[in-house]
Enzyme design. Structure first.
Site, PDB file in Angstrom:
ATOM      1  N   ALA A  82     -10.179  -5.425  -0.639  1.00 52.90           N
ATOM      2  CA  ALA A  82     -10.811  -4.394   0.188  1.00 52.90           C
ATOM      3  C   ALA A  82      -9.761  -3.613   0.963  1.00 52.90           C
ATOM      4  CB  ALA A  82     -11.812  -5.018   1.157  1.00 52.90           C
ATOM      5  N   ASP A  83     -10.076  -2.356   1.245  1.00 57.49           N
ATOM      6  CA  ASP A  83      -9.190  -1.534   2.049  1.00 57.49           C
ATOM      7  C   ASP A  83     -10.038  -0.543   2.841  1.00 57.49           C
ATOM      8  OD1 ASP A  83      -6.087  -0.880   2.271  1.00 57.49           O
ATOM      9  OD2 ASP A  83      -7.193   1.004   2.406  1.00 57.49           O
ATOM     10  N   THR A  84      -9.777  -0.455   4.138  1.00 56.58           N
ATOM     11  CA  THR A  84     -10.566   0.417   5.008  1.00 56.58           C
ATOM     12  C   THR A  84      -9.716   1.555   5.565  1.00 56.58           C
ATOM     13  OG1 THR A  84     -12.011  -1.417   5.658  1.00 56.58           O
ATOM     14  CG2 THR A  84     -11.997   0.506   7.086  1.00 56.58           C
ATOM     15  N   GLU A 126       0.823  -1.203   0.000  1.00 56.30           N
ATOM     16  CA  GLU A 126       0.000   0.000   0.000  1.00 56.30           C
ATOM     17  C   GLU A 126       0.858   1.254   0.000  1.00 56.30           C
ATOM     18  OE1 GLU A 126      -2.366  -0.310   3.458  1.00 56.30           O
ATOM     19  OE2 GLU A 126      -3.620  -1.935   2.701  1.00 56.30           O
ATOM     20  N   GLY A 177     -13.102   0.741   0.664  1.00 56.58           N
ATOM     21  CA  GLY A 177     -13.137   0.535  -0.770  1.00 56.58           C
ATOM     22  C   GLY A 177     -13.103  -0.955  -1.026  1.00 56.58           C
TER      23      GLY A 177
END
Length: 207
Positions: free
Chosen positions: A72-74, A37, A109
């Protein structure tokens, strides 16, 4: 329940995301993406969450010839800043003091990628979370559990962090890391779209 006819992979090692999918009755396997990331990208939080989620999904999709992959990414956004995992107890305490008595936004997302057709889609969902007014003792006791160091924003709503919450406006599952209502709806449309479109046309058009 969405019946996915092909292999479905969750590109995340998060136990909470696994639980959310399992509770929804979805059959899937887990594979960590290994995606690095880049939190320094100059993007609005919603766009950043979608980009990171898609990066994870595509990283796994490239390793398979015929699978549908969910990434997914929060992100936690407070006072226009993105809060990550605090690296020390002092940082965790400062983070919780900032959230105390205030409302912040959880943005998750998610992305769905098809390794066969190269079709992909990404979305983001936001939920507002309001903290109770916390005393120094409450914050210290929670920090001592060690849980804040393992969660973005310094708390995990699925565990001890639930005691800190005054109210939620939006999807609870989104706070836990995967907005199931939106994901299942998109997954259903995505699979139907892929099933009814020739692979070559899908790959040429992209998304």
């Amino acid at each position: 329940m969405v019946m996915v006819t092909r292999k479905l992979i969750l590109a995340s090692a998060s136990p909470w995301r696994r639980k959310i999918l399992t509770d929804a009755g979805v059959s899937f396997t887990v594979e960590e993406s290994g995606y690095k990331e880049n939190m320094s990208l100059k993007l609005p939080p919603h766009e950043l969450a979608k980009k990171l989620a898609l990066g994870k999904a595509l990283a796994v999709a490239r390793k398979h010839s015929d699978a549908i992959v969910i990434g997914a990414d929060t992100l936690i956004v407070h006072k226009k800043k993105i809060l990550g995992k605090p690296k020390t107890r002092l940082l965790a305490k400062a983070m919780l003091e900032s959230l105390s008595g205030a409302t912040h936004t959880i943005i998750t997302g998610f992305a769905i990628a098809d390794s066969r057709t190269r079709e992909h889609v990404s979305k983001s969902v936001s939920t507002e979370v309001t903290f109770k007014k916390l005393s120094s003792r409450q914050i210290d006791e929670y920090v001592k559990t060690g849980e804040p160091l393992r969660a973005a924003g310094g708390y995990a709503i699925q565990d001890g962090g639930s005691k800190l919450i005054k109210g939620i406006k939006g999807d609870y599952d989104n706070v836990a890391g995967l907005p199931m209502k939106e994901l299942l709806a998109e997954l259903k449309r995505f699979e139907r779209k892929v099933m009814h479109t020739p692979p070559k046309k899908q790959a040429a058009r992209g998304n």
